[in-house]
Design an enzyme around this catalytic site. Structure first.
Site, short mmCIF file in Angstrom:
data_model
loop_
_atom_site.label_atom_id
_atom_site.label_comp_id
_atom_site.label_asym_id
_atom_site.label_seq_id
_atom_site.Cartn_x
_atom_site.Cartn_y
_atom_site.Cartn_z
N GLY A 11 0.50 -14.63 -19.13
CA GLY A 11 1.79 -14.88 -18.46
C GLY A 11 2.92 -14.31 -19.30
N ARG A 72 -3.91 -10.25 -16.90
CA ARG A 72 -5.02 -11.07 -17.36
C ARG A 72 -6.27 -10.27 -17.03
NH1 ARG A 72 -1.52 -15.48 -15.45
NH2 ARG A 72 -1.09 -16.80 -17.24
N ASP A 103 -2.71 -18.66 -25.44
CA ASP A 103 -4.05 -19.06 -25.84
C ASP A 103 -5.15 -18.05 -25.45
OD1 ASP A 103 -5.77 -21.27 -26.80
OD2 ASP A 103 -6.49 -21.19 -24.72
N THR A 125 4.49 -17.52 -25.03
CA THR A 125 4.15 -18.29 -23.82
C THR A 125 5.20 -19.37 -23.63
OG1 THR A 125 2.63 -19.92 -22.87
CG2 THR A 125 2.49 -19.62 -25.24
N ASP A 127 4.59 -22.11 -22.44
CA ASP A 127 3.91 -23.41 -22.45
C ASP A 127 4.06 -24.20 -23.76
OD1 ASP A 127 3.06 -22.62 -19.95
OD2 ASP A 127 1.05 -22.03 -20.61
N ASP A 129 1.96 -24.36 -26.11
CA ASP A 129 0.69 -25.09 -26.24
C ASP A 129 -0.17 -24.59 -27.40
OD1 ASP A 129 0.14 -22.64 -25.10
OD2 ASP A 129 -1.18 -23.41 -23.54
N ARG A 171 0.64 -25.44 -18.09
CA ARG A 171 -0.83 -25.60 -18.09
C ARG A 171 -1.18 -27.04 -18.49
NH1 ARG A 171 -4.71 -21.78 -20.65
NH2 ARG A 171 -3.57 -22.24 -22.52
#
Ligand code: F6P
Length: 320
Positions: A11, A72, A103, A125, A127, A129, A171
């Protein structure tokens, strides 16, 4: 090193362009050719490679998206695709690779590093994360975008005495929901890291209404469920008028904040520095405002650093 490559993968995130620019400038300063690999690992396999120059990164610092495009790639995860990717790096004399992504992109970077390619990960990202770093590039921008949206949504909810539930990305990580929730003064934050039940959340909304607070705001991380499902649950089990709002991709686009641009610059510089010292297999990040690097192995296995204390404090902030 004489030649390195850079790609963006997964992303996109605001600030990727600032990171690419930093990589090119630091590379040039060290006399290293920087090859831009377009469309992530997919483009690497297909040989979509071009030497970057000043023109490629001129006037892009403030822009969202990525000038290198992103993708991706399923093919990269196959043995055949992976071998093609490695061959392509060799064909272009690329001695070190910088992967800007999250990730999944890091797992690809680790695979390359495990197979002898000097690879460095830059966390890109929205996110947030990747637990080894306090912040990933783009997170701050996404939080600011959602915070702005919350205030707009609250205006119209308030005009109708309604409750609004806003679903955000991330996510399996609740960081965007937590930070935008606190910054947006929302009443309830639903995240995968904490087990507040929908029933308890709904009770809170009913209590607020009984006390005279007719408009409450809820934020739900995508990892904790869908806004529409929560709204249906509340509609079925109470008399609350509730609307679900899903801002979607607007939180992944737009101009990066100054914080994200500076973070991208600092991380881009460190990534090139490492490669130029012949070091690979690392991921750069920021901890306590210091630029750090850890092994890609540690980066992909790092534990989540969700701030539970801040999460709990929001229920104090939200008291009515
Ligand atoms: O990882 C970034 C992210 O925006 C996540 O928050 C979200 O779950 C996912 O990507 C959406 O992916 P896609 O671009 O494939 O819709």
């Amino acid at each position: 090193m004489k030649c390195i490559g850079v790609l963006t993968s997964g992303g996109d995130t605001p600030g990727m362009n600032a990171a690419i620019r930093a990589v090119l400038k630091e590379g040039e300063d060290r006399g290293i050719n920087v090859m831009g690999i377009y469309h992530g690992y997919k483009g690497l396999i297909a040989g979509m490679v071009k030497q970057l120059s000043h023109q490629d990164v001129e006037n892009v610092m403030h822009k969202g998206g990525t000038v290198l495009r992103t993708a991706r790639s399923k093919e990269f995860t196959t043995q055949e695709g992976f071998v093609k990717a490695v061959d392509m790096l060799k064909a272009y004399d690329i001695e070190g690779l910088i992967v800007i992504g999250g990730d999944g992109s890091y797992r690809g970077a680790k695979l390359l590093a495990d197979n002898g390619i000097k690879t460095i990960g830059i966390p890109g990202t929205i996110d947030n994360d990747l637990g080894y770093t306090d912040f990933t590039i783009g997170f701050d921008t996404a939080v600011n975008t959602i915070t702005g949206e919350i205030y707009k949504i609250r205006d119209t909810m308030r005009a109708h005495d309604r409750v609004g539930v806003v679903e955000v990305m991330g996510r399996n990580c609740g960081d965007i929901a937590l930070w935008a929730g606190v910054a947006g003064a929302v009443d309830i934050i639903l995240v995968p890291e904490c087990d507040l039940s929908w029933e308890d959340a709904m009770r809170q909304l009913v209590t607020n209404k009984l006390k005279g607070k007719l408009t409450s705001m809820v934020i739900i991380a995508e990892g904790a469920g869908k806004a529409e499902d929560f709204a249906n649950y509340v509609r079925t089990n109470s008399d609350i008028d509730i609307k679900a709002i899903v801002p979607g991709y607007i939180q992944r686009g737009g101009n990066p904040t100054a914080f994200d641009r500076v973070l991208a610059a600092r991380l881009g510089q460190r990534a090139v520095e490492l490669l130029d010292s012949d070091i690979g297999g690392r991921a750069v990040g920021i901890r306590n405002n210091q630029i750090i690097d850890v092994s890609l192995d540690e980066a992909v296995n790092s534990v989540d650093n969700f701030d539970k204390k801040l999460y709990q404090f929001n229920s104090v902030l939200a008291k009515f």
